[in-house]
Design an enzyme around this catalytic site. Structure first.
Site, PDB file in Angstrom:
ATOM      1  N   ASP A   1      54.802  36.199  66.412  1.00 50.71           N
ATOM      2  CA  ASP A   1      54.283  35.199  65.472  1.00 50.71           C
ATOM      3  C   ASP A   1      54.652  35.626  64.059  1.00 50.71           C
ATOM      4  O   ASP A   1      54.741  36.820  63.783  1.00 50.71           O
ATOM      5  CB  ASP A   1      52.756  35.090  65.608  1.00 50.71           C
ATOM      6  CG  ASP A   1      52.362  34.647  67.013  1.00 50.71           C
ATOM      7  OD1 ASP A   1      52.950  33.665  67.511  1.00 50.71           O
ATOM      8  OD2 ASP A   1      51.501  35.302  67.624  1.00 50.71           O
TER       9      ASP A   1
ATOM     10  N   TYR B   1      55.743  45.922  69.993  1.00 49.34           N
ATOM     11  CA  TYR B   1      56.700  45.896  68.871  1.00 49.34           C
ATOM     12  C   TYR B   1      56.172  44.912  67.849  1.00 49.34           C
ATOM     13  O   TYR B   1      55.800  43.784  68.205  1.00 49.34           O
ATOM     14  CB  TYR B   1      58.039  45.423  69.445  1.00 49.34           C
ATOM     15  CG  TYR B   1      59.203  45.424  68.498  1.00 49.34           C
ATOM     16  CD1 TYR B   1      60.062  46.522  68.432  1.00 49.34           C
ATOM     17  CD2 TYR B   1      59.477  44.315  67.697  1.00 49.34           C
ATOM     18  CE1 TYR B   1      61.156  46.515  67.587  1.00 49.34           C
ATOM     19  CE2 TYR B   1      60.573  44.314  66.850  1.00 49.34           C
ATOM     20  CZ  TYR B   1      61.407  45.413  66.801  1.00 49.34           C
ATOM     21  OH  TYR B   1      62.493  45.399  65.968  1.00 49.34           O
TER      22      TYR B   1
ATOM     23  N   GLN C   1      34.962  45.177  70.316  1.00 50.28           N
ATOM     24  CA  GLN C   1      36.409  45.177  70.086  1.00 50.28           C
ATOM     25  C   GLN C   1      37.103  44.165  71.008  1.00 50.28           C
ATOM     26  O   GLN C   1      37.977  43.402  70.582  1.00 50.28           O
ATOM     27  CB  GLN C   1      36.950  46.590  70.355  1.00 50.28           C
ATOM     28  CG  GLN C   1      38.432  46.746  70.115  1.00 50.28           C
ATOM     29  CD  GLN C   1      38.942  48.102  70.624  1.00 50.28           C
ATOM     30  OE1 GLN C   1      38.428  48.657  71.601  1.00 50.28           O
ATOM     31  NE2 GLN C   1      39.934  48.636  69.956  1.00 50.28           N
TER      32      GLN C   1
ATOM     33  N   ARG D   1      58.809  36.038  71.403  1.00 48.68           N
ATOM     34  CA  ARG D   1      59.085  35.452  70.088  1.00 48.68           C
ATOM     35  C   ARG D   1      58.327  36.200  69.005  1.00 48.68           C
ATOM     36  O   ARG D   1      58.854  36.517  67.956  1.00 48.68           O
ATOM     37  CB  ARG D   1      58.664  33.973  70.082  1.00 48.68           C
ATOM     38  CG  ARG D   1      59.027  33.271  68.780  1.00 48.68           C
ATOM     39  CD  ARG D   1      58.285  31.970  68.611  1.00 48.68           C
ATOM     40  NE  ARG D   1      56.865  32.210  68.344  1.00 48.68           N
ATOM     41  CZ  ARG D   1      55.951  31.248  68.232  1.00 48.68           C
ATOM     42  NH1 ARG D   1      56.313  29.986  68.408  1.00 48.68           N
ATOM     43  NH2 ARG D   1      54.692  31.540  67.955  1.00 48.68           N
TER      44      ARG D   1
ATOM     45  N   HIS E   1      58.898  46.290  74.391  1.00 46.03           N
ATOM     46  CA  HIS E   1      58.672  44.910  73.925  1.00 46.03           C
ATOM     47  C   HIS E   1      59.637  44.673  72.759  1.00 46.03           C
ATOM     48  O   HIS E   1      59.908  45.582  71.970  1.00 46.03           O
ATOM     49  CB  HIS E   1      57.255  44.727  73.386  1.00 46.03           C
ATOM     50  CG  HIS E   1      56.174  44.871  74.419  1.00 46.03           C
ATOM     51  ND1 HIS E   1      54.991  44.180  74.348  1.00 46.03           N
ATOM     52  CD2 HIS E   1      56.078  45.617  75.538  1.00 46.03           C
ATOM     53  CE1 HIS E   1      54.215  44.513  75.369  1.00 46.03           C
ATOM     54  NE2 HIS E   1      54.851  45.388  76.106  1.00 46.03           N
TER      55      HIS E   1
ATOM     56  N   GLU F   1      49.981  49.643  78.933  1.00 39.97           N
ATOM     57  CA  GLU F   1      50.599  49.248  77.659  1.00 39.97           C
ATOM     58  C   GLU F   1      50.102  50.150  76.535  1.00 39.97           C
ATOM     59  O   GLU F   1      48.919  50.491  76.478  1.00 39.97           O
ATOM     60  CB  GLU F   1      50.248  47.788  77.329  1.00 39.97           C
ATOM     61  CG  GLU F   1      50.878  47.312  76.024  1.00 39.97           C
ATOM     62  CD  GLU F   1      50.403  45.929  75.606  1.00 39.97           C
ATOM     63  OE1 GLU F   1      50.871  44.946  76.191  1.00 39.97           O
ATOM     64  OE2 GLU F   1      49.558  45.842  74.680  1.00 39.97           O
TER      65      GLU F   1
ATOM     66  N   ALA G   1      61.447  32.787  72.386  1.00 39.55           N
ATOM     67  CA  ALA G   1      61.718  33.895  73.311  1.00 39.55           C
ATOM     68  C   ALA G   1      62.852  33.515  74.268  1.00 39.55           C
ATOM     69  O   ALA G   1      63.618  34.381  74.696  1.00 39.55           O
ATOM     70  CB  ALA G   1      60.450  34.241  74.084  1.00 39.55           C
TER      71      ALA G   1
HETATM   72  C1  LIG Z   1      52.366  40.431  77.709  1.00 41.61           C
HETATM   73  C2  LIG Z   1      52.489  40.105  76.241  1.00 41.61           C
HETATM   74  C3  LIG Z   1      53.012  41.062  75.378  1.00 41.61           C
HETATM   75  C4  LIG Z   1      53.121  40.787  74.018  1.00 41.61           C
HETATM   76  N1  LIG Z   1      53.639  41.748  73.191  1.00 41.61           N
HETATM   77  C5  LIG Z   1      53.794  41.495  71.877  1.00 41.61           C
HETATM   78  C6  LIG Z   1      54.404  42.462  71.005  1.00 41.61           C
HETATM   79  O1  LIG Z   1      54.786  43.561  71.429  1.00 41.61           O
HETATM   80  N2  LIG Z   1      54.519  42.135  69.697  1.00 41.61           N
HETATM   81  C7  LIG Z   1      54.110  40.930  69.190  1.00 41.61           C
HETATM   82  O2  LIG Z   1      54.248  40.694  67.984  1.00 41.61           O
HETATM   83  N3  LIG Z   1      53.572  39.982  69.999  1.00 41.61           N
HETATM   84  C8  LIG Z   1      53.410  40.233  71.321  1.00 41.61           C
HETATM   85  N4  LIG Z   1      52.862  39.268  72.152  1.00 41.61           N
HETATM   86  C9  LIG Z   1      52.415  38.017  71.565  1.00 41.61           C
HETATM   87  C10 LIG Z   1      53.511  36.909  71.565  1.00 41.61           C
HETATM   88  O3  LIG Z   1      54.615  37.303  70.807  1.00 41.61           O
HETATM   89  C11 LIG Z   1      52.875  35.651  71.007  1.00 41.61           C
HETATM   90  O4  LIG Z   1      51.934  35.183  71.953  1.00 41.61           O
HETATM   91  C12 LIG Z   1      53.800  34.525  70.578  1.00 41.61           C
HETATM   92  O5  LIG Z   1      52.982  33.492  69.996  1.00 41.61           O
HETATM   93  C13 LIG Z   1      54.522  33.807  71.709  1.00 41.61           C
HETATM   94  O6  LIG Z   1      55.411  34.591  72.288  1.00 41.61           O
HETATM   95  P1  LIG Z   1      56.365  34.042  73.482  1.00 41.61           P
HETATM   96  O7  LIG Z   1      57.277  35.138  73.772  1.00 41.61           O
HETATM   97  O8  LIG Z   1      55.577  33.446  74.566  1.00 41.61           O
HETATM   98  O9  LIG Z   1      57.128  32.850  72.690  1.00 41.61           O
HETATM   99  P2  LIG Z   1      57.853  31.555  73.175  1.00 41.61           P
HETATM  100  O10 LIG Z   1      58.258  31.599  74.591  1.00 41.61           O
HETATM  101  O11 LIG Z   1      58.936  31.295  72.180  1.00 41.61           O
HETATM  102  O12 LIG Z   1      56.720  30.430  73.070  1.00 41.61           O
HETATM  103  C14 LIG Z   1      56.090  30.075  71.842  1.00 41.61           C
HETATM  104  C15 LIG Z   1      55.684  28.610  71.921  1.00 41.61           C
HETATM  105  O13 LIG Z   1      56.846  27.773  71.918  1.00 41.61           O
HETATM  106  C16 LIG Z   1      56.921  26.999  73.106  1.00 41.61           C
HETATM  107  N5  LIG Z   1      58.335  27.013  73.553  1.00 41.61           N
HETATM  108  C17 LIG Z   1      59.117  28.102  73.674  1.00 41.61           C
HETATM  109  N6  LIG Z   1      60.342  27.733  74.111  1.00 41.61           N
HETATM  110  C18 LIG Z   1      60.314  26.391  74.257  1.00 41.61           C
HETATM  111  C19 LIG Z   1      61.279  25.427  74.699  1.00 41.61           C
HETATM  112  N7  LIG Z   1      62.522  25.781  75.039  1.00 41.61           N
HETATM  113  N8  LIG Z   1      60.882  24.127  74.755  1.00 41.61           N
HETATM  114  C20 LIG Z   1      59.623  23.747  74.391  1.00 41.61           C
HETATM  115  N9  LIG Z   1      58.669  24.636  73.974  1.00 41.61           N
HETATM  116  C21 LIG Z   1      59.014  25.930  73.903  1.00 41.61           C
HETATM  117  C22 LIG Z   1      56.028  27.709  74.113  1.00 41.61           C
HETATM  118  O14 LIG Z   1      55.495  26.844  75.107  1.00 41.61           O
HETATM  119  C23 LIG Z   1      54.930  28.270  73.213  1.00 41.61           C
HETATM  120  O15 LIG Z   1      53.975  27.282  72.914  1.00 41.61           O
HETATM  121  C24 LIG Z   1      52.719  39.518  73.509  1.00 41.61           C
HETATM  122  C25 LIG Z   1      52.189  38.562  74.391  1.00 41.61           C
HETATM  123  C26 LIG Z   1      52.079  38.851  75.733  1.00 41.61           C
HETATM  124  C27 LIG Z   1      51.518  37.820  76.660  1.00 41.61           C
END
Ligand SMILES: Cc1cc2nc3c(=O)[nH]c(=O)nc-3n(C[C@H](O)[C@H](O)[C@H](O)COP(=O)(O)OP(=O)(O)OC[C@H]3O[C@@H](n4cnc5c(N)ncnc54)[C@H](O)[C@@H]3O)c2cc1C
Length: 305
Positions: free
Chosen positions: A128, A70, A232, A126, A96, A38, A145
């Protein structure tokens, strides 16, 4: 459990695979895990030079694919897309994509950009709400997401991956909730997942067990962070909610910098070997845009060609 051949002497035939799932399957047929790295978009020109120097070094060991992060809210969109454009010419690339604060139309345009750049897949996230825009999630059209996976399915045939959380997403009550969400993402078309950082093999096996029980049986690639700079990594673990085992934490805190690096790299190398032993389909190494520690880890587990 099948014996795993960690000596990656052969490559996957050129042209025989065109996406991440096929790559994972081809490697699984060879009893080998995938190797991937990554990268993140740097802030300035010095960071940019570091990134490309690291990329060139890491590309030499022929990773199966790479990914580029991203910024949530599109904060570093142009830089991220420019990096994706360039990397996708050389290596199979996952872009991403976050949807917090975004419109469906704007997000569809970025997906189209990824298509034109020749990426293999998007990692649908999604994100934050950024600190300077705490209401971004409320204001945006896409709230989860899952909605991004659904949108991607409507507007592109690109493969879609998603995030998974071995230590449970900070907003989730328990692992079963995350597992249910992962299963919904799979039903909506996601075909692989990549994890947040974590530090014990049990965290990964618990995630696999819960996901599988919920019906999410897509490959879940563990994300591993070289512990070269202990301070870090401790900071990043705290930010992401990952728990460093107390014994390791104590050792890292008590040691001088050089000893802490040795302890940390030995620990993460052993964890990576253990993950492969329990069936992880690959290792996604968070390079932090640095090649030395990422290569040391990849070599330590025998995944370099
Ligand atoms: C491998 C990896 C790469 C990442 N890359 C980036 C990046 O490039 N840029 C960045 O800004 N961040 C990145 N992140 C961080 C990520 O965006 C955050 O962790 C964010 O808080 C959650 O993303 P998510 O896609 O899991 O969101 P979601 O799937 O939307 O989940 C967020 C919360 O909502 C809940 N939820 C979601 N859908 C539902 C539903 N239908 N019903 C009930 N509950 C629901 C989930 O359980 C979770 O608690 C990355 C994380 C990982 C693990």
């Amino acid at each position: 459990m099948p014996e795993i051949n960690l000596l990656r002497t052969d490559t996957i035939a050129v042209g025989s695979v065109c996406n991440i799932t096929e790559t994972l399957a081809a490697r699984a047929n060879q009893n080998q895990p995938t190797l991937s790295f990554e990268f993140f978009p740097p802030k300035d020109e010095v960071g940019e030079a570091n990134l490309w120097a690291a990329f060139d070094k890491l590309a030499e060991v022929k990773p199966d694919f790479v990914s580029v992060t991203y910024g949530a809210g599109g904060s570093n969109r142009e830089r991220s897309l420019a990096i994706v454009d360039r990397m996708a010419k050389d290596v199979m690339t996952i872009g991403h994509l976050t949807c917090v604060g975004s419109t469906r139309t704007g997000t569809s345009k970025i997906i189209k950009h990824f298509e034109d750049a020749g990426v293999a897949a998007i990692l649908a996230l999604r994100g934050d709400s950024p600190k300077d825009d705490p209401d971004a999630l409320e204001k945006g059209e896409l709230k989860t997401a899952l909605e991004l996976v659904q949108l991607a399915h409507e507007v592109t045939s690109l493969e879609v991956g998603v995030a998974a959380f071995p230590e449970v997403h900070p907003e989730s009550a328990h692992m079963q909730h995350d597992a249910m969400v992962l299963a919904l993402k799979q039903q909506a078309g996601a075909s692989f997942a990549m994890t947040q950082l974590f530090f014990t093999v049990e965290a990964y096996t618990d995630l696999i067990e819960a996901s599988s029980a919920a019906g999410a049986d897509m490959p879940i690639i563990p994300g591993v962070m070289p512990i070269a700079n202990a301070k870090q990594v401790i900071r990043m673990a705290a930010m992401s909610g990952a728990h460093i085992p107390p014994k390791l934490m104590q050792q890292l805190e008590d040691a001088d910098e050089v000893t802490a690096r040795k302890i940390g790299m030995d620990y993460i190398t052993q964890l990576s070997l253990d993950l492969i032993k329990v069936g992880a389909p690959g290792l996604h190494i968070f390079s932090l845009n640095q090649s030395v520690a990422a290569l040391e880890l990849a070599r330590g587990v025998g995944l370099c060609r």
